[in-house]
Design a protein around this motif. Structure first.
Motif, PDB file in Angstrom:
ATOM      1  N   UNK A   1      28.416 -19.310  73.911  1.00  0.00           N
ATOM      2  CA  UNK A   1      27.963 -19.368  72.668  1.00  0.00           C
ATOM      3  C   UNK A   1      28.980 -20.437  72.160  1.00  0.00           C
ATOM      4  N   UNK A   2      30.072 -19.988  71.875  1.00  0.00           N
ATOM      5  CA  UNK A   2      31.001 -21.145  71.260  1.00  0.00           C
ATOM      6  C   UNK A   2      30.808 -22.633  71.730  1.00  0.00           C
ATOM      7  N   UNK A   3      31.170 -22.763  73.063  1.00  0.00           N
ATOM      8  CA  UNK A   3      31.118 -24.107  73.787  1.00  0.00           C
ATOM      9  C   UNK A   3      29.763 -24.729  73.322  1.00  0.00           C
ATOM     10  N   UNK A   4      28.797 -24.041  72.857  1.00  0.00           N
ATOM     11  CA  UNK A   4      27.427 -24.778  72.720  1.00  0.00           C
ATOM     12  C   UNK A   4      27.225 -25.005  71.054  1.00  0.00           C
ATOM     13  N   UNK A   5      27.979 -24.018  70.347  1.00  0.00           N
ATOM     14  CA  UNK A   5      27.689 -24.224  68.928  1.00  0.00           C
ATOM     15  C   UNK A   5      28.654 -24.581  68.108  1.00  0.00           C
ATOM     16  N   UNK A   6      29.867 -24.397  68.295  1.00  0.00           N
ATOM     17  CA  UNK A   6      31.149 -24.892  67.424  1.00  0.00           C
ATOM     18  C   UNK A   6      30.998 -26.556  67.197  1.00  0.00           C
ATOM     19  N   UNK A   7      30.972 -27.055  66.007  1.00  0.00           N
ATOM     20  CA  UNK A   7      30.865 -28.162  65.544  1.00  0.00           C
ATOM     21  C   UNK A   7      29.235 -28.527  65.045  1.00  0.00           C
ATOM     22  N   UNK A   8      28.302 -27.379  65.258  1.00  0.00           N
ATOM     23  CA  UNK A   8      26.819 -27.730  64.621  1.00  0.00           C
ATOM     24  C   UNK A   8      26.941 -27.436  63.157  1.00  0.00           C
ATOM     25  N   UNK A   9      25.759 -27.726  62.648  1.00  0.00           N
ATOM     26  CA  UNK A   9      25.419 -27.403  61.536  1.00  0.00           C
ATOM     27  C   UNK A   9      24.985 -25.770  61.473  1.00  0.00           C
ATOM     28  N   UNK A  10      25.671 -24.910  60.663  1.00  0.00           N
ATOM     29  CA  UNK A  10      24.886 -23.336  60.801  1.00  0.00           C
ATOM     30  C   UNK A  10      23.748 -23.378  60.116  1.00  0.00           C
TER      31      UNK A  10
ATOM     32  N   UNK B   1      21.172 -24.421  60.635  1.00  0.00           N
ATOM     33  CA  UNK B   1      19.781 -25.118  61.392  1.00  0.00           C
ATOM     34  C   UNK B   1      19.533 -23.567  62.417  1.00  0.00           C
ATOM     35  N   UNK B   2      19.542 -22.520  61.879  1.00  0.00           N
ATOM     36  CA  UNK B   2      19.470 -21.307  62.656  1.00  0.00           C
ATOM     37  C   UNK B   2      18.262 -21.459  63.961  1.00  0.00           C
ATOM     38  N   UNK B   3      17.271 -22.007  63.457  1.00  0.00           N
ATOM     39  CA  UNK B   3      16.029 -22.049  64.264  1.00  0.00           C
ATOM     40  C   UNK B   3      16.348 -22.969  65.341  1.00  0.00           C
ATOM     41  N   UNK B   4      17.195 -24.127  65.318  1.00  0.00           N
ATOM     42  CA  UNK B   4      17.261 -25.026  66.319  1.00  0.00           C
ATOM     43  C   UNK B   4      18.503 -24.442  67.157  1.00  0.00           C
ATOM     44  N   UNK B   5      19.725 -23.635  66.617  1.00  0.00           N
ATOM     45  CA  UNK B   5      20.451 -23.095  67.437  1.00  0.00           C
ATOM     46  C   UNK B   5      19.870 -21.922  68.069  1.00  0.00           C
ATOM     47  N   UNK B   6      19.059 -21.130  67.502  1.00  0.00           N
ATOM     48  CA  UNK B   6      18.338 -20.116  68.298  1.00  0.00           C
ATOM     49  C   UNK B   6      17.636 -20.774  69.602  1.00  0.00           C
ATOM     50  N   UNK B   7      16.784 -22.054  69.511  1.00  0.00           N
ATOM     51  CA  UNK B   7      16.345 -22.328  70.805  1.00  0.00           C
ATOM     52  C   UNK B   7      17.410 -22.768  71.825  1.00  0.00           C
ATOM     53  N   UNK B   8      18.396 -23.624  71.505  1.00  0.00           N
ATOM     54  CA  UNK B   8      19.487 -23.820  72.293  1.00  0.00           C
ATOM     55  C   UNK B   8      20.177 -22.522  73.096  1.00  0.00           C
ATOM     56  N   UNK B   9      20.309 -21.322  72.304  1.00  0.00           N
ATOM     57  CA  UNK B   9      20.939 -20.158  73.074  1.00  0.00           C
ATOM     58  C   UNK B   9      19.841 -19.361  73.697  1.00  0.00           C
ATOM     59  N   UNK B  10      18.761 -19.490  73.507  1.00  0.00           N
ATOM     60  CA  UNK B  10      17.727 -18.768  74.052  1.00  0.00           C
ATOM     61  C   UNK B  10      17.080 -19.226  75.158  1.00  0.00           C
ATOM     62  N   UNK B  11      16.847 -20.578  75.194  1.00  0.00           N
ATOM     63  CA  UNK B  11      16.318 -21.377  76.302  1.00  0.00           C
ATOM     64  C   UNK B  11      17.285 -22.201  76.922  1.00  0.00           C
ATOM     65  N   UNK B  12      17.673 -23.201  76.127  1.00  0.00           N
ATOM     66  CA  UNK B  12      18.688 -24.310  76.892  1.00  0.00           C
ATOM     67  C   UNK B  12      18.766 -25.568  76.091  1.00  0.00           C
ATOM     68  N   UNK B  13      19.639 -26.607  76.466  1.00  0.00           N
ATOM     69  CA  UNK B  13      19.653 -27.919  75.949  1.00  0.00           C
ATOM     70  C   UNK B  13      19.809 -28.995  76.881  1.00  0.00           C
ATOM     71  N   UNK B  14      18.946 -29.896  76.971  1.00  0.00           N
ATOM     72  CA  UNK B  14      19.006 -30.998  78.025  1.00  0.00           C
ATOM     73  C   UNK B  14      18.578 -30.269  79.362  1.00  0.00           C
ATOM     74  N   UNK B  15      19.636 -30.428  80.212  1.00  0.00           N
ATOM     75  CA  UNK B  15      19.474 -30.044  81.598  1.00  0.00           C
ATOM     76  C   UNK B  15      20.259 -28.763  81.985  1.00  0.00           C
ATOM     77  N   UNK B  16      20.702 -28.087  80.775  1.00  0.00           N
ATOM     78  CA  UNK B  16      21.436 -27.030  80.845  1.00  0.00           C
ATOM     79  C   UNK B  16      20.492 -25.739  80.295  1.00  0.00           C
TER      80      UNK B  16
END
Length: 365
Positions: free
Chosen positions: A53-62, A64-79
């Motif tokens: 969690x922290x490697x992905x979202x530290x530094x992001x705008x809090x 944007x909960x729906x954006x962050x939810x998509x990253x944590x639940x699904x992924x980002x780019x190739x990850x």
């Protein structure tokens, strides 16, 4: 505003020192923090936070909960991430709390506005599988004395103890139904404990003496069986608390067709997924009635989301069994939100309207 850290905070209840609650807190560079409750396993949650969690979202705008939810639940780019829904849900609730605080608005206002801020609750008591009818009735009577005017008894059988003792289950329900006034609704939760024929037979018995809703009659994975039960009974049948995304809720509606949909704010993946679920239910003209057998931050988060649904007129679940008495849990917060006479009134304070009690010292890891 940027996220600077995500931490776990365990606080012990001053009035009930045998109990503690585990909170997740998201901190930001502007001093605004958001909270949620993080389940039961501190070690497991800490690993997810540190490694994923922290490697992905530290530094992001809090905010944007729906954006962050998509990253944590699904992924980002190739990850691809695919984090468990309860991990995602805990982070998501805390981010929505920050979003409300940053806007200076209560969470229900950020979510689009509340149709009501006074929400009736139903008194939920479980572990009926090892209780006598008199023991369950005594617990129901306690709720009635405290002002609650809607009730549910839970058997907590689980899907691996199917059809264990339906006759005793009915005896518990019958004892409570006979004592309660006719106008007071009483529901029954089998907690996935029946087969299709047993659920239909039991449901017909409930119908004869009066039932508000029949919850999780079957194992949560048996959607075809759920539709059989729904089609066979006249009473409302509910399910959904164990579904881990709005997509799973969609499939449950399409295949099982329950009368009432019951998402859990943590299990489904947070407020972001609750909103998706509610919009889907509104479009399908389905009654919503969230699962939330606890007291504290996640209950309040669930209530904020529930308040935004126009047809959410049934009582919201309330239970102290997993968290401790509301009056004891209240000590964990600077300004607690607890029921009075079976009703919770959502405040107009920003975010969830809750802050952890600054006078309490967190337990060491």
């Amino acid at each position: 505003m940027k996220i600077t850290d995500v931490v776990l905070v365990r606080l012990r209840l001053p009035k009930d020192p045998g109990r503690s609650r585990l909170f997740l807190r998201v901190d930001t560079d502007e001093g605004v923090s958001g909270i949620s409750e993080a389940g039961r396993s501190q070690r497991l949650m800490q690993v997810f936070l540190d490694e994923m969690v922290k490697p992905l979202i530290v530094g992001m705008d809090p905010c944007q909960p729906r954006v962050i939810r998509e990253i944590l639940a699904l992924g980002d780019g190739q990850r691809a991430t695919r984090l468990p829904s309860q991990v995602v849900g805990a982070v998501d609730v805390a981010l929505w709390d920050i979003t409300g605080k940053a806007a200076g608005l209560p969470l229900y206002a950020v979510l689009g506005g509340a149709f009501r801020t006074e929400i009736p609750l139903y008194w939920s008591r479980g572990n009926g599988w090892h209780k006598s009818p008199q023991e369950m009735l005594t617990e129901v009577q306690e709720g009635y004395e405290r002002g609650f005017r809607a009730f549910k008894i839970r058997m907590d059988w689980r899907d691996y103890r199917q059809d264990s003792d339906p006759r005793k289950d009915f005896a518990l329900f019958e004892a409570c139904r006979e004592w309660l006034p006719d106008e007071v609704p009483l529901s029954f939760d089998a907690n996935n404990g029946y087969s299709v024929p047993t659920a239909i037979e039991q449901g017909r018995r409930f119908e004869q003496i009066g039932i508000a809703h029949f919850e999780e009659p079957l194992p949560q994975y048996d959607l075809a069986g759920l539709k059989q039960v729904v089609d066979a009974l006249d009473c409302a049948v509910s399910s959904g608390e164990q579904e881990t995304s709005s997509w799973r809720i969609r499939d449950m509606i399409l295949l099982g067709n329950p009368d009432i949909v019951q998402p859990d704010v943590l299990n489904v993946g947070g407020i972001s997924e609750m909103l998706r679920t509610y919009e889907m239910c509104v479009a399908a003209n389905k009654v919503v009635m969230p699962h939330s057998p606890n007291v504290g931050a996640n209950l309040v988060a669930s209530l904020h989301a529930y308040a935004t649904v126009r047809n959410a007129v049934r009582p919201h679940e309330f239970s102290e069994e997993f968290t401790g008495p509301a009056e004891a849990v209240a000590d964990l917060f600077a300004e607690p939100i607890i029921p009075e006479d079976g009703i919770i009134r959502l405040p107009d304070r920003p975010g969830l309207g809750l802050e952890l009690n600054p006078d309490l010292t967190p337990e060491a890891d």
